[in-house]
Design an enzyme around this catalytic site. Structure first.
Site, PDB file in Angstrom:
ATOM      1  N   HIS A  74     -10.309   1.083   2.657  1.00  0.00           N
ATOM      2  CA  HIS A  74      -9.995   2.155   3.613  1.00  0.00           C
ATOM      3  C   HIS A  74     -11.145   2.147   4.618  1.00  0.00           C
ATOM      4  O   HIS A  74     -12.226   2.649   4.333  1.00  0.00           O
ATOM      5  CB  HIS A  74      -9.875   3.505   2.903  1.00  0.00           C
ATOM      6  CG  HIS A  74      -9.533   4.623   3.837  1.00  0.00           C
ATOM      7  ND1 HIS A  74      -8.390   5.397   3.712  1.00  0.00           N
ATOM      8  CD2 HIS A  74     -10.170   5.090   4.949  1.00  0.00           C
ATOM      9  CE1 HIS A  74      -8.353   6.292   4.699  1.00  0.00           C
ATOM     10  NE2 HIS A  74      -9.434   6.136   5.461  1.00  0.00           N
TER      11      HIS A  74
ATOM     12  N   LYS B 153     -10.055  -0.674  -4.998  1.00  0.00           N
ATOM     13  CA  LYS B 153      -9.895   0.102  -3.771  1.00  0.00           C
ATOM     14  C   LYS B 153     -11.195   0.807  -3.401  1.00  0.00           C
ATOM     15  O   LYS B 153     -11.768   1.552  -4.199  1.00  0.00           O
ATOM     16  CB  LYS B 153      -8.783   1.140  -3.986  1.00  0.00           C
ATOM     17  CG  LYS B 153      -8.602   2.125  -2.840  1.00  0.00           C
ATOM     18  CD  LYS B 153      -7.980   1.481  -1.619  1.00  0.00           C
ATOM     19  CE  LYS B 153      -8.036   2.394  -0.424  1.00  0.00           C
ATOM     20  NZ  LYS B 153      -6.767   2.703   0.161  1.00  0.00           N
TER      21      LYS B 153
ATOM     22  N   ASP C  21       1.534   2.939   3.390  1.00  0.00           N
ATOM     23  CA  ASP C  21       0.719   4.127   3.134  1.00  0.00           C
ATOM     24  C   ASP C  21       1.600   5.366   3.005  1.00  0.00           C
ATOM     25  O   ASP C  21       1.176   6.477   3.353  1.00  0.00           O
ATOM     26  CB  ASP C  21      -0.350   4.327   4.212  1.00  0.00           C
ATOM     27  CG  ASP C  21      -1.486   5.216   3.703  1.00  0.00           C
ATOM     28  OD1 ASP C  21      -1.558   5.455   2.485  1.00  0.00           O
ATOM     29  OD2 ASP C  21      -2.293   5.673   4.524  1.00  0.00           O
TER      30      ASP C  21
ATOM     31  N   HIS D 101       1.700   5.298  -2.160  1.00  0.00           N
ATOM     32  CA  HIS D 101       1.239   6.331  -3.098  1.00  0.00           C
ATOM     33  C   HIS D 101       2.437   6.870  -3.864  1.00  0.00           C
ATOM     34  O   HIS D 101       3.336   7.459  -3.265  1.00  0.00           O
ATOM     35  CB  HIS D 101       0.558   7.484  -2.337  1.00  0.00           C
ATOM     36  CG  HIS D 101      -0.669   7.067  -1.589  1.00  0.00           C
ATOM     37  ND1 HIS D 101      -1.948   7.209  -2.095  1.00  0.00           N
ATOM     38  CD2 HIS D 101      -0.815   6.474  -0.379  1.00  0.00           C
ATOM     39  CE1 HIS D 101      -2.823   6.731  -1.226  1.00  0.00           C
ATOM     40  NE2 HIS D 101      -2.158   6.280  -0.172  1.00  0.00           N
TER      41      HIS D 101
ATOM     42  N   HIS E  76      -4.141  -0.252   6.290  1.00  0.00           N
ATOM     43  CA  HIS E  76      -3.623   0.632   7.343  1.00  0.00           C
ATOM     44  C   HIS E  76      -4.514   0.648   8.596  1.00  0.00           C
ATOM     45  O   HIS E  76      -5.048   1.678   8.984  1.00  0.00           O
ATOM     46  CB  HIS E  76      -3.402   2.061   6.843  1.00  0.00           C
ATOM     47  CG  HIS E  76      -4.493   2.634   5.964  1.00  0.00           C
ATOM     48  ND1 HIS E  76      -5.812   2.653   6.326  1.00  0.00           N
ATOM     49  CD2 HIS E  76      -4.427   3.196   4.748  1.00  0.00           C
ATOM     50  CE1 HIS E  76      -6.518   3.214   5.356  1.00  0.00           C
ATOM     51  NE2 HIS E  76      -5.698   3.552   4.387  1.00  0.00           N
TER      52      HIS E  76
ATOM     53  N   ALA F  24      -2.662  18.510   4.997  1.00  0.00           N
ATOM     54  CA  ALA F  24      -2.767  17.367   4.086  1.00  0.00           C
ATOM     55  C   ALA F  24      -2.428  16.101   4.875  1.00  0.00           C
ATOM     56  O   ALA F  24      -1.468  16.069   5.643  1.00  0.00           O
ATOM     57  CB  ALA F  24      -1.795  17.548   2.933  1.00  0.00           C
TER      58      ALA F  24
ATOM     59  N   HIS G 162       0.873  -1.184   0.000  1.00  0.00           N
ATOM     60  CA  HIS G 162       0.000   0.000   0.000  1.00  0.00           C
ATOM     61  C   HIS G 162       0.906   1.228   0.000  1.00  0.00           C
ATOM     62  O   HIS G 162       1.497   1.569   1.029  1.00  0.00           O
ATOM     63  CB  HIS G 162      -0.913   0.029   1.232  1.00  0.00           C
ATOM     64  CG  HIS G 162      -1.833   1.210   1.250  1.00  0.00           C
ATOM     65  ND1 HIS G 162      -3.149   1.117   1.610  1.00  0.00           N
ATOM     66  CD2 HIS G 162      -1.636   2.520   0.944  1.00  0.00           C
ATOM     67  CE1 HIS G 162      -3.719   2.308   1.528  1.00  0.00           C
ATOM     68  NE2 HIS G 162      -2.803   3.190   1.139  1.00  0.00           N
TER      69      HIS G 162
HETATM   70  O1  DOR Z   1      -2.943   9.728   5.231  1.00  0.00           O
HETATM   71  C1  DOR Z   1      -3.391   9.386   4.148  1.00  0.00           C
HETATM   72  N1  DOR Z   1      -2.891   9.868   3.001  1.00  0.00           N
HETATM   73  N2  DOR Z   1      -4.432   8.532   4.117  1.00  0.00           N
HETATM   74  C2  DOR Z   1      -5.070   8.238   2.974  1.00  0.00           C
HETATM   75  O2  DOR Z   1      -6.023   7.508   3.012  1.00  0.00           O
HETATM   76  C3  DOR Z   1      -4.657   8.864   1.696  1.00  0.00           C
HETATM   77  C4  DOR Z   1      -3.272   9.315   1.742  1.00  0.00           C
HETATM   78  C5  DOR Z   1      -2.926  10.268   0.602  1.00  0.00           C
HETATM   79  O3  DOR Z   1      -3.229   9.944  -0.543  1.00  0.00           O
HETATM   80  O4  DOR Z   1      -2.334  11.312   0.866  1.00  0.00           O
HETATM   81 ZN    ZN Z   2      -3.174   5.189   1.319  1.00  0.00          ZN
END
Ligand code: DOR
Ligand code: ZN
Length: 364
Positions: free
Chosen positions: A144, A106, A260, A14, A187, A274, A12
């Protein structure tokens, strides 16, 4: 002291899009990561399986290629899940699974986290042909797990949270409707979620992030450190204990690494913060610290080292049905610091740097 491990999988993460993508991929490769499951909450979302990207939706085929072109071709495995939206159809699932491009979907709680506004409420998916098609085709559901639309103490309080509510109310209903579906509880952060996972069968897995193993909400709030603000929120001591017990349990096969890691070039602003902790370049070191904080002896105890290896390197591939890496990487028990990541669209602060935290482990 050297800990030689098979290269691990981040199931998991990004990687985002645009100029910084190659820097994020490179940080993952540097930390011995053999492959990743790259989240589809791009702008626009990855909500189709194939075809060209357009202004309203991207495809797994195109986004995956973008990551491969940005250096991701060095990974053994690269899974991009399909973002479930109101436009997802059972035909997409069948065709995607047959083509080999679609391994996972997802679920995002609508408006519950970064770029989740295209999500569909879980209740609308229960009993749906989309979930039935996923079940038929062996496509994994990545969840999630937070109830959406909650306010005030229902969202977060000492004894309640959006995650606890989701695992106590929505997840049992999901299993009632779709008992065969392969599900990853992403997570997880609470004792309630850890209990739900531990009571589940072999088709129920979970990922745990380094930050949820290492910290509690107190670390974020004392002096307010936005670097620790992620979703689901860091919780309380009894929650951290339950997560630590779940990951360090000898022989457990269903809980695995999913960082994550969520880079944001801008964290806290006057308008808000954010959500996301960036752990590129430092996740295995932080996971090792989490295991040690839980009482594991990663220097002298072979059963503890085996549990760490299972969590980081073996359980995830087994759950998703691909072989573990045959290559290795080394963690060394000497202190290290993380550094600001300078990248084209602006620097990114890795979690240890943001917390002024010296790590107890280094990459060789
Ligand atoms: O903390 C997070 N950041 N949780 C999420 O579900 C998305 C992620 C993000 O894409 O920044
Ligand atoms: Zn995530």
């Amino acid at each position: 002291m050297n800990l030689t491990l098979p290269k691990w999988y981040d199931l998991h993460t990004h990687f985002r899009q645009g100029e910084n993508l190659s820097a994020y991929v490179s940080e993952h490769l540097k930390m011995g990561c053999a492959g990743a499951l790259a989240m589809p909450n791009t702008k626009p979302p990855v909500s189709r399986v194939s075809g060209e990207n357009d202004d309203t939706s991207w495809s797994i085929e195109s986004y995956r290629q973008e990551i491969l072109d940005a250096g991701g071709d060095a990974f053994d495995q690269l899974i991009v899940p399909l973002y479930l939206t109101k436009d997802t159809t059972p035909e997409m699932i069948h065709e995607g699974a047959e083509s080999g491009l679609l391994k996972a979907c997802k679920y995002y709680p609508p408006h519950g986290t970064t770029n989740s506004e295209h999500g569909v409420p879980l209740k609308d998916l229960l009993g749906s042909d989309v979930f039935k098609a996923m079940d038929d085709c062996g496509v994994v559901l990545c969840i999630h797990g937070e109830a959406h639309g909650l306010k005030g103490p229902d969202y977060f309080d000492a004894n309640r949270s959006a995650e606890k509510t989701f695992y106590e109310e929505s997840m049992p209903r999901l299993l009632e409707h779709h008992s065969g579906l392969k599900i990853v509880c992403e997570h997880i952060t609470t004792k309630a979620a850890a209990r739900f996972v531990s009571e589940g069968g072999p088709s129920l897995g979970a990922t745990v992030t380094p930050q949820h193993l290492l910290f509690t909400v107190s670390t974020m709030l004392q002096g307010f450190n936005p670097q620790l603000y992620c979703l689901p929120l860091i919780k309380f001591e009894e929650d951290r204990e339950a997560l630590r017990a779940a990951v360090t349990q000898h022989g457990q096969q269903r809980v695995f690494a999913g960082t994550d890691s969520a880079p944001h070039t801008l964290k806290a602003t006057d308008c808000g913060c954010a959500a996301g902790c960036f752990t590129g370049g430092c996740a295995p070191q932080l996971y090792a610290m989490g295991f040690e904080a839980a009482g594991s002896d990663l220097v002298n105890s072979q059963p503890d080292i085996d549990a760490f290896r299972n969590f980081l390197c073996l359980n995830g591939p087994a759950f998703y049905g691909f072989p573990p890496s045959e290559e290795t990487f080394d963690l060394v028990r000497t202190p290290s610091q993380s550094e600001l990541l300078e990248a084209g669209e602006g620097p990114i602060t890795p979690l240890p740097f943001g917390l002024k935290l010296t790590m107890d482990w280094s990459l060789k």
